[in-house]
Design an enzyme around this catalytic site. Structure first.
Site, short mmCIF file in Angstrom:
data_model
loop_
_atom_site.label_atom_id
_atom_site.label_comp_id
_atom_site.label_asym_id
_atom_site.label_seq_id
_atom_site.Cartn_x
_atom_site.Cartn_y
_atom_site.Cartn_z
N ASP A 1 4.99 -3.56 -7.37
CA ASP A 1 5.04 -2.16 -6.89
C ASP A 1 6.44 -1.61 -7.09
O ASP A 1 7.26 -1.71 -6.18
CB ASP A 1 4.62 -2.14 -5.42
CG ASP A 1 4.51 -0.74 -4.86
OD1 ASP A 1 4.53 0.22 -5.64
OD2 ASP A 1 4.43 -0.60 -3.63
N GLU B 1 9.48 7.18 -3.97
CA GLU B 1 8.06 7.16 -3.57
C GLU B 1 7.86 6.47 -2.23
O GLU B 1 6.98 6.84 -1.45
CB GLU B 1 7.22 6.45 -4.64
CG GLU B 1 5.70 6.62 -4.48
CD GLU B 1 5.04 5.58 -3.59
OE1 GLU B 1 3.91 5.83 -3.13
OE2 GLU B 1 5.63 4.51 -3.32
N GLU B 2 8.68 5.46 -1.97
CA GLU B 2 8.45 4.65 -0.76
C GLU B 2 8.95 5.34 0.51
O GLU B 2 8.76 4.81 1.60
CB GLU B 2 9.13 3.27 -0.91
CG GLU B 2 8.65 2.45 -2.11
CD GLU B 2 7.23 1.90 -1.94
OE1 GLU B 2 6.57 2.22 -0.93
OE2 GLU B 2 6.79 1.15 -2.83
ZN LIG Z 1 4.09 1.95 -5.19
#
Ligand SMILES: [Zn+2]
Length: 338
Positions: free
Chosen positions: A94, A125-126
């Site tokens: 990820d 994104e996180e």
């Molecule tokens: Zn991701």
């Protein structure tokens, strides 16, 4: 044009710590790597040191299909290692393995003369999707028709993703000595009553995504065992399957006891699919709601969400190779629809 060495590219990316907030060095390396392979690269500033990496084959950014994922990671950083078919390291699954598979696919397409593919790799994104929001602002007037977003789906196409709604339930009371509770008003009691009432409230559901569920993740209140509590609060995270307004309306009866504060909302998403792929519904959120300017969304990626964010994050090397070939198939079938 040399084919992309998936293991070496993934390891190079994994070995640069790009925990959300410090993606600058990884972005620099990725931009240089793509330029070195002949891509036209745009570094899109998100803040002081962080930027998204956008790339395409021609000089003007006019792609029809976008391959996109993120290159920030959750903490804690740990470097890559390979054991048999498994490539370990923070971000292996990820989403740096996914990013590498997308680059490999784009290179295979380019080798066949296909120039209508663009790459959009974002930061953040996180934690709040700030990179995707900036990328979306730049999408206006883009020629992109489809966005293939990469998150770990075990090489299945996503049918839909759940949204989130984060709320704070706040109870207010009046402090008093606990030997005279009738002189006070317990905020903790009000909060408990509200949470018990919440359990019995029917939650919205959707034929594809199922029923909305929630977690009371944090609870706090009171100051001492011998004081009637004047304040208490709970943080509740709903995994939504329809408009967040449906949940908010269902919670109206609780407002007799407590106040409800809106913290964050990400909508659920119905995704585009193409025939010939396994499909599944995914309970997590992605950058897709913030990238709507880049075309109709699809979701696909190697690796399992169950090992993402773990202390032992890994991805299957064979699955990475398969993902690159699947991305090629997906892009070709989408281009045929245009
Ligand atoms: Zn991701």
């Amino acid at each position: 044009m040399d084919p992309v060495d998936l293991v070496s590219l993934t390891r190079s990316l994994v070995d640069i710590d790009s925990t959300t907030g410090r993606e600058g060095e990884c972005g620099r390396w990725l931009a240089d790597y793509l330029r070195g392979r002949g891509w036209s690269v745009e570094e899109q500033r998100v803040d002081g040191t962080r930027f998204n990496v956008l790339a395409n084959v021609a000089t003007a950014f006019k792609p029809a299909v976008i391959l996109s994922t993120h290159f920030d990671c959750v903490p804690a950083f740990f470097p890559s290692r390979v054991e048999g078919d498994r490539l370990f390291g923070r971000g292996a699954c990820d989403a740096k393995g996914i990013l590498s598979a997308q680059v490999a696919a784009a290179e295979l397409l380019r080798r066949d003369g296909e120039t209508r593919v663009g790459l959009v790799f974002v930061v953040g994104e996180e934690r709040g999707s700030d990179g995707a929001r900036v990328a979306n602002a730049a999408a206006s007037g883009s020629s992109a028709r489809f966005l293939i977003n990469g998150e770990p789906t075990d090489n299945r196409l996503g049918l839909a993703t759940r949204g989130i709604l984060r709320l704070k339930l706040r109870a207010t009371g009046r402090a008093a000595h606990s030997s005279f509770p009738e002189l006070g008003e317990s905020a903790i009691d009000k909060l408990i009553d509200a949470l018990v009432e919440l359990r019995a409230i029917p939650m919205p559901s959707d034929p594809v995504l199922g029923r909305t569920h929630y977690t009371v993740g944090v609870i706090s209140g009171g100051v001492a065992p011998n004081v009637v509590s004047a304040s208490a609060e709970a943080e509740v995270m709903f995994r939504t399957t329809s408009d967040a307004g449906d949940v908010r309306r269902a919670l109206t009866p609780l407002e007799r006891r407590i106040a409800i504060e809106h913290v964050l909302e990400v909508p659920p998403v119905k995704l585009t699919v193409v025939p010939g792929f396994d499909t599944a519904v995914f309970p997590y959120t992605t950058d897709i709601p913030f990238l709507h300017g880049w075309g109709e969304p699809l979701l696909f990626g190697p690796g399992s969400i169950h090992v993402a964010h773990t202390a032992d994050e890994w991805v299957s090397i064979e699955e990475l190779g398969a993902a690159a070939r699947h991305y090629v198939t997906l892009v070709k079938s989408l281009l045929k629809q245009i």
